[in-house]
Design an enzyme around this catalytic site. Structure first.
Site, mmCIF file in Angstrom:
data_model
loop_
_atom_site.group_PDB
_atom_site.id
_atom_site.type_symbol
_atom_site.label_atom_id
_atom_site.label_comp_id
_atom_site.label_asym_id
_atom_site.label_seq_id
_atom_site.Cartn_x
_atom_site.Cartn_y
_atom_site.Cartn_z
ATOM 1 N N LYS A 166 -13.124 7.270 2.398
ATOM 2 C CA LYS A 166 -11.716 7.025 2.063
ATOM 3 C C LYS A 166 -11.669 6.283 0.740
ATOM 4 O O LYS A 166 -12.613 5.572 0.380
ATOM 5 C CB LYS A 166 -11.064 6.166 3.146
ATOM 6 N N ASP A 182 -3.465 11.422 0.612
ATOM 7 C CA ASP A 182 -3.014 10.532 1.688
ATOM 8 C C ASP A 182 -1.683 9.963 1.194
ATOM 9 O O ASP A 182 -1.045 10.580 0.337
ATOM 10 C CB ASP A 182 -4.065 9.422 1.956
HETATM 11 P P1 NDP Z 1 3.501 10.138 2.310
HETATM 12 O O1 NDP Z 1 3.245 9.256 1.166
HETATM 13 O O2 NDP Z 1 3.807 11.569 2.067
HETATM 14 O O3 NDP Z 1 4.691 9.540 3.204
HETATM 15 C C1 NDP Z 1 4.643 8.288 3.801
HETATM 16 C C2 NDP Z 1 6.010 8.022 4.396
HETATM 17 O O4 NDP Z 1 5.983 6.848 5.190
HETATM 18 C C3 NDP Z 1 7.081 7.797 3.327
HETATM 19 O O5 NDP Z 1 8.291 8.334 3.761
HETATM 20 C C4 NDP Z 1 7.145 6.266 3.270
HETATM 21 O O6 NDP Z 1 8.369 5.751 2.791
HETATM 22 C C5 NDP Z 1 7.013 5.971 4.738
HETATM 23 N N1 NDP Z 1 6.668 4.579 4.975
HETATM 24 C C6 NDP Z 1 5.669 3.858 4.414
HETATM 25 N N2 NDP Z 1 5.685 2.605 4.899
HETATM 26 C C7 NDP Z 1 6.696 2.569 5.798
HETATM 27 C C8 NDP Z 1 7.226 1.571 6.637
HETATM 28 N N3 NDP Z 1 6.683 0.355 6.657
HETATM 29 N N4 NDP Z 1 8.274 1.890 7.438
HETATM 30 C C9 NDP Z 1 8.821 3.123 7.425
HETATM 31 N N5 NDP Z 1 8.373 4.106 6.628
HETATM 32 C C10 NDP Z 1 7.341 3.827 5.832
HETATM 33 O O7 NDP Z 1 2.229 9.974 3.279
HETATM 34 P P2 NDP Z 1 1.715 10.952 4.424
HETATM 35 O O8 NDP Z 1 2.870 11.551 5.136
HETATM 36 O O9 NDP Z 1 0.693 11.825 3.827
HETATM 37 O O10 NDP Z 1 0.943 9.928 5.365
HETATM 38 C C11 NDP Z 1 1.583 9.223 6.429
HETATM 39 C C12 NDP Z 1 0.529 8.692 7.370
HETATM 40 O O11 NDP Z 1 -0.240 9.781 7.893
HETATM 41 C C13 NDP Z 1 -0.505 7.721 6.778
HETATM 42 O O12 NDP Z 1 -0.892 6.799 7.767
HETATM 43 C C14 NDP Z 1 -1.679 8.635 6.458
HETATM 44 O O13 NDP Z 1 -2.900 7.922 6.394
HETATM 45 C C15 NDP Z 1 -1.633 9.557 7.666
HETATM 46 N N6 NDP Z 1 -2.321 10.827 7.502
HETATM 47 C C16 NDP Z 1 -1.965 11.689 6.510
HETATM 48 C C17 NDP Z 1 -2.607 12.901 6.381
HETATM 49 C C18 NDP Z 1 -2.179 13.917 5.389
HETATM 50 O O14 NDP Z 1 -2.708 15.050 5.446
HETATM 51 N N7 NDP Z 1 -1.243 13.637 4.499
HETATM 52 C C19 NDP Z 1 -3.763 13.252 7.244
HETATM 53 C C20 NDP Z 1 -3.979 12.310 8.321
HETATM 54 C C21 NDP Z 1 -3.300 11.133 8.402
HETATM 55 P P3 NDP Z 1 8.486 5.092 1.313
HETATM 56 O O15 NDP Z 1 8.598 6.277 0.408
HETATM 57 O O16 NDP Z 1 9.697 4.253 1.392
HETATM 58 O O17 NDP Z 1 7.220 4.294 1.080
#
Ligand code: NDP
Length: 450
Positions: A132, A172
């Site tokens: 990572k 991520d």
């Molecule tokens: P993105 O950056 O696309 O989206 C993250 C989302 O979460 C945004 O909408 C962000 O909002 C929101 N967010 C962050 N912090 C908070 C909070 N404290 N409360 C509410 N919303 C919040 O990331 P991903 O969708 O790719 O990843 C999301 C999760 O999934 C992570 O934990 C990642 O490690 C995990 N993951 C992702 C994978 C992937 O293929 N993308 C694979 C496996 C796991 P804002 O814009 O306001 O920050």
């Protein structure tokens, strides 16, 4: 190490030692502690793993790289960020795991993610080690040119450490198709080679169909497997999906395809509630195209409400999908979900439920899919992207999606079976940790003390 009935067992001193050695990294402590407790029965059954200090070795990254990332913003001002790559474990293949760009990034977060990734990648059944990386850079509010300059500077150091047979990063939080494109371009320029060094690439230049959707879709395939064990399905179910990024968007899309509806999504500012079911097209326009805030949704969709700083887990639902970030769902929220009749929780994010919340779900017989199993679809399709690249092939959407479904069903089965053999049947936290660990441990045992 101590002896019971002549068998060597692991003492909690091992865990204590690891926690002390990695002081000031609470997220890493949380991840290591959970896995350690799940593995206790395995160590009792396999004293050879205790003797070869398997847990101590697996909790120590094979290599960690930290570097300066200087870049110039649109006003001509020099900015300095910190970049990292944790190459955790290569027993099953090249290090594989995402890059996270977020201001909260420091080594404790990346170590928890890298450690989890070892077991997750093992569960997919594909030959991938765990790693990572990322940086404390915040892409929010930056222009495309600023993001490009940052990505180029980041890759100007990282390129020395990655490669198709060594380490293959992906996206991520904060790293999507745009960032992967800029990093790939810089890697290609520096090495004068077009190789399969990143996954999540554009479809025209080596990407895989379904990679964008993979984590969200895979999550729902896993949740369907969990629901089947109670003769239930997503059809007609109401779900809540936190976040509104890659995972949340495609999880919401799949819920709809399976006949359910997602009534709330969020970002770090608050959540939107739409009783009719969230319109995924509108979320995609706001988040993927305009890179805006989710509050916009309530301004565009009649009847939708925006709750600034509200707690999304207070919304009534059958299925909860924490898809935003680590430790976003605590004990109080878990109790609220149980009170509201929630049947199942599937972690799309990594470690979004606190240990106390997980206990509440287990105690109340709520089906619980831990992230390292439930969100493994993303890395699984990254593995499929690597396979297609090495064969100079592109599979169809249907073909790739079918493989993803098969992988998620296998992960559920492997986790279920391991929980039955070593822990409590249906405890998928223990099951996923054990099934993921055993394959890596056997490979490490076979490869000697290296
Ligand atoms: P993105 O950056 O696309 O989206 C993250 C989302 O979460 C945004 O909408 C962000 O909002 C929101 N967010 C962050 N912090 C908070 C909070 N404290 N409360 C509410 N919303 C919040 O990331 P991903 O969708 O790719 O990843 C999301 C999760 O999934 C992570 O934990 C990642 O490690 C995990 N993951 C992702 C994978 C992937 O293929 N993308 C694979 C496996 C796991 P804002 O814009 O306001 O920050």
């Amino acid at each position: 190490m101590w002896l019971i009935f002549g068998v060597k067992c692991m003492s909690d001193k091992v865990l204590k030692g690891i926690l002390e050695k990695n002081a000031g990294e609470p997220e890493f402590h949380q991840a290591v502690t959970e896995v350690y407790h799940s593995l206790k029965p395995v160590f009792e059954a396999h004293p050879e793993f205790v003797e070869s200090k398997m847990f101590e070795r697996i909790a120590e990254p094979e290599r960690q790289i930290m570097f300066r990332v200087p870049w110039v913003d649109d006003n001509g001002v020099v900015q300095v960020n910190r970049g990292f790559r944790f190459e955790f474990n290569s027993a099953l293949g090249p290090y594989k795991g995402g890059l996270r760009f977020h201001p909260s990034v420091y080594q404790g977060i990346l170590k928890f993610l890298g450690f989890e990734q070892i077991f997750k990648n093992s569960l997919t059944g594909l030959m991938m080690g765990g790693g990572k990386g990322g940086a404390d850079f915040d892409p929010k509010g930056k222009s495309d040119n600023e993001v490009m300059r940052f990505c180029q500077s980041f890759m100007s150091e990282l390129y020395r450490h990655v490669g198709p047979d060594t380490d293959v990063p992906a996206g991520d939080i904060g790293v999507g198709g745009r960032e992967i494109g800029y990093m790939f371009g810089q890697y290609k320029k520096l090495t004068n080679s077009f190789v399969r060094v990143l996954t999540g690439k554009g479809l025209d230049w080596g990407g895989s169909l379904v990679r964008t959707e993979a984590t969200g879709y895979g999550l729902l395939y896993f949740v369907e497997e969990m629901l089947k064990t109670k003769n239930e399905s997503m059809k007609g179910k109401v779900a809540v999906s936190s976040g509104s990024g890659n995972v949340s968007i495609y999880a919401s899309q799949k819920v709809e395809q399976l006949g359910g509806k997602v009534v709330a999504v969020s970002d770090s500012g608050g959540y939107v509630y739409d009783e009719k079911g969230i319109d995924v097209k509108v979320v995609k326009q706001i988040k993927e195209v305009e890179r805006g805030r989710i509050s916009e949704y309530a301004k565009r969709v009649k009847g939708a409400e925006y709750h600034e700083k509200g707690n999304i887990w207070e919304v009534e639902c059958d299925v909860a999908l924490p898809n935003a970030t680590q430790n976003e769902l605590d004990e109080k929220s878990a109790l609220k979900l149980v009170k509201n009749g929630c049947l199942a929780v599937g972690e799309g994010a990594n470690m979004p439920c606190t240990p106390e919340a997980v206990k509440v779900f287990h105690k109340n017989d709520v089906l619980f899919g831990p992230g390292k199993a439930a969100n493994a679809g993303g890395v699984a399709v990254s593995g499929l992207e690597m396979a297609q690249n090495s064969q100079f092939q592109s599979w169809t959407f249907e073909e790739t999606d079918k493989k993803l479904q098969g992988i998620m069903a296998n992960i559920h089965k492997a986790s279920w079976d391991a929980s039955k053999e070593y822990s409590k049947e249906g405890n998928l936290v223990d099951g996923a940790n054990i099934a993921g660990f055993l394959k890596v441990a056997r490979a490490m045992q076979a490869q000697g003390i290296v």
